[in-house]
Design an enzyme around this catalytic site. Sequence first.
Site, mmCIF file in Angstrom:
data_model
loop_
_atom_site.group_PDB
_atom_site.id
_atom_site.type_symbol
_atom_site.label_atom_id
_atom_site.label_comp_id
_atom_site.label_asym_id
_atom_site.label_seq_id
_atom_site.Cartn_x
_atom_site.Cartn_y
_atom_site.Cartn_z
ATOM 1 N N ASP A 88 -12.773 -5.166 -1.757
ATOM 2 C CA ASP A 88 -12.559 -5.150 -0.310
ATOM 3 C C ASP A 88 -13.874 -5.556 0.331
ATOM 4 O O ASP A 88 -14.904 -4.909 0.096
ATOM 5 C CB ASP A 88 -12.168 -3.747 0.167
ATOM 6 C CG ASP A 88 -10.820 -3.305 -0.406
ATOM 7 O OD1 ASP A 88 -9.981 -4.195 -0.683
ATOM 8 O OD2 ASP A 88 -10.603 -2.085 -0.569
ATOM 9 N N ASP A 133 0.865 -1.175 0.000
ATOM 10 C CA ASP A 133 0.000 0.000 0.000
ATOM 11 C C ASP A 133 0.903 1.227 0.000
ATOM 12 O O ASP A 133 1.762 1.362 0.864
ATOM 13 C CB ASP A 133 -0.880 0.006 1.247
ATOM 14 C CG ASP A 133 -1.835 -1.186 1.249
ATOM 15 O OD1 ASP A 133 -2.168 -1.669 0.153
ATOM 16 O OD2 ASP A 133 -2.226 -1.634 2.334
#
Lengths: 257, 201
Positions: free
Chosen positions: A121, A2
Amino acid sequence: MDVTCGKVVKGVNFLNLKNAGDPVELAKRYSDEGADELVFLDITASSDNRDILRGVVEGVARAISIPFTVGGGIRNVSDARLVLCSGADKVSVNTAAVENPQVITRLSDVFGQQCVVVAIDAKRRRDKAEGKITVETHEGPVWFEVYTYGGRKPTGIDAIGWALQAAELGAGEFLVTSMDRDGTEDGYDIELTRAISERVKVPVIASGGAGVPEHFLKVFTEGKADAALAASVFHYNKYPVQVVKKFLREQGVIVRP
Amino acid sequence: MPEAVIFDYGVGNLLSLKCALEKVGLDAEITVSPKQLQKADAIALPGVGNFSAAVTKLDSVKETLLDAVESGTPLIGICLGLQLFFPESEEGPGEGLGLFEGKTVRLRGSVKVPHMGWNTLRIVKPNPLFDGMADGSYVYFVHSLYPVPADKEIVAAETEYGTTFTSAIASRNVFGTQFHPEKSGDVGLTILKNFAKTVKR
């Protein structure tokens, strides 16, 4: 990995982000250590950090010679072109695809299906819900809710149904992240991974929760994943890539040395 | 440095191939110009795009390209680039380069398509491209089609995925890989280094 503002960060359940290093250096390290593929998600993507993103992508492309995917803030063909022309092999779309599913078809038509990763997600929901695909788990029946905006916005959308729709629209691959497990090192969400992998004909990458080599084995065997993504476990060098691969090979999983 | 040119069909990521060729000592230029193709020390046909669109783009440089190959310029075709060596493809209409007889067909059967990921090579013909490489080496694939050459003599490697298909060819100064050497880590760099060695200045 990330990435935010040009740095690799890692959180738990998408919160409390900690700095984990320079993306180009980490990319080089993982490539040298035998990672098969890398994924960069620009989790706080916005229009003003485009140049940083492009710099990171180009730096990575020059440093490594294994495939990598870049996602975060990709809303249309021109965003995707910028990332692909900077050296990425695939783009991943999440929020933009949920809000405008046709973007999957557009990207797939222009760049080819193999270039388009749909990232989902998802979080477990235990309440009863009409029209959602429920899955039997050890804690009873659950359904999985899609979240957008880097895990900040619940959508009420059923993740399994969404995957089926996205596959129809031209998704070439799915990156399925369990928000319940992300960063916890408690193991992948096997039921979530299997529920999607068994229903779509394209590869599924499981993500969220890897803590020990056994977790990888379980998500390949029981979870039917085609690939497993991990961050914390590698970033903090708890289990280097080769240790995980050696374990998998000993257990009969076919992996690249 | 010898100069390699990468022919640009106009879509996708060519930077990885450019970087990889530079790593193995070739000065790589991305181009559509026949002039550059003509004076190149080596030519690469990259692996991103669609057969019909690529043959349209190739049309204006086809003669130049075939002449260069005829005169001995090393040529490597990667993925779609390899498929363009053959006259026809199930991907769509259009006429390929016709360097070899045969055709490109779709992967079928119970396997997930596109074939995407790492898989092994079975080397069936020793050739300069595979110098110093172990049989069974892992390389990276992303494709839905594969070439079926009429002349089996040109087949350099095969790979299993639902079926056994030709994953590399080698014939004099012409090489082709169905996989992506520029994405295949150290093994891929070895292959490209071997290709660079065939380049004379």
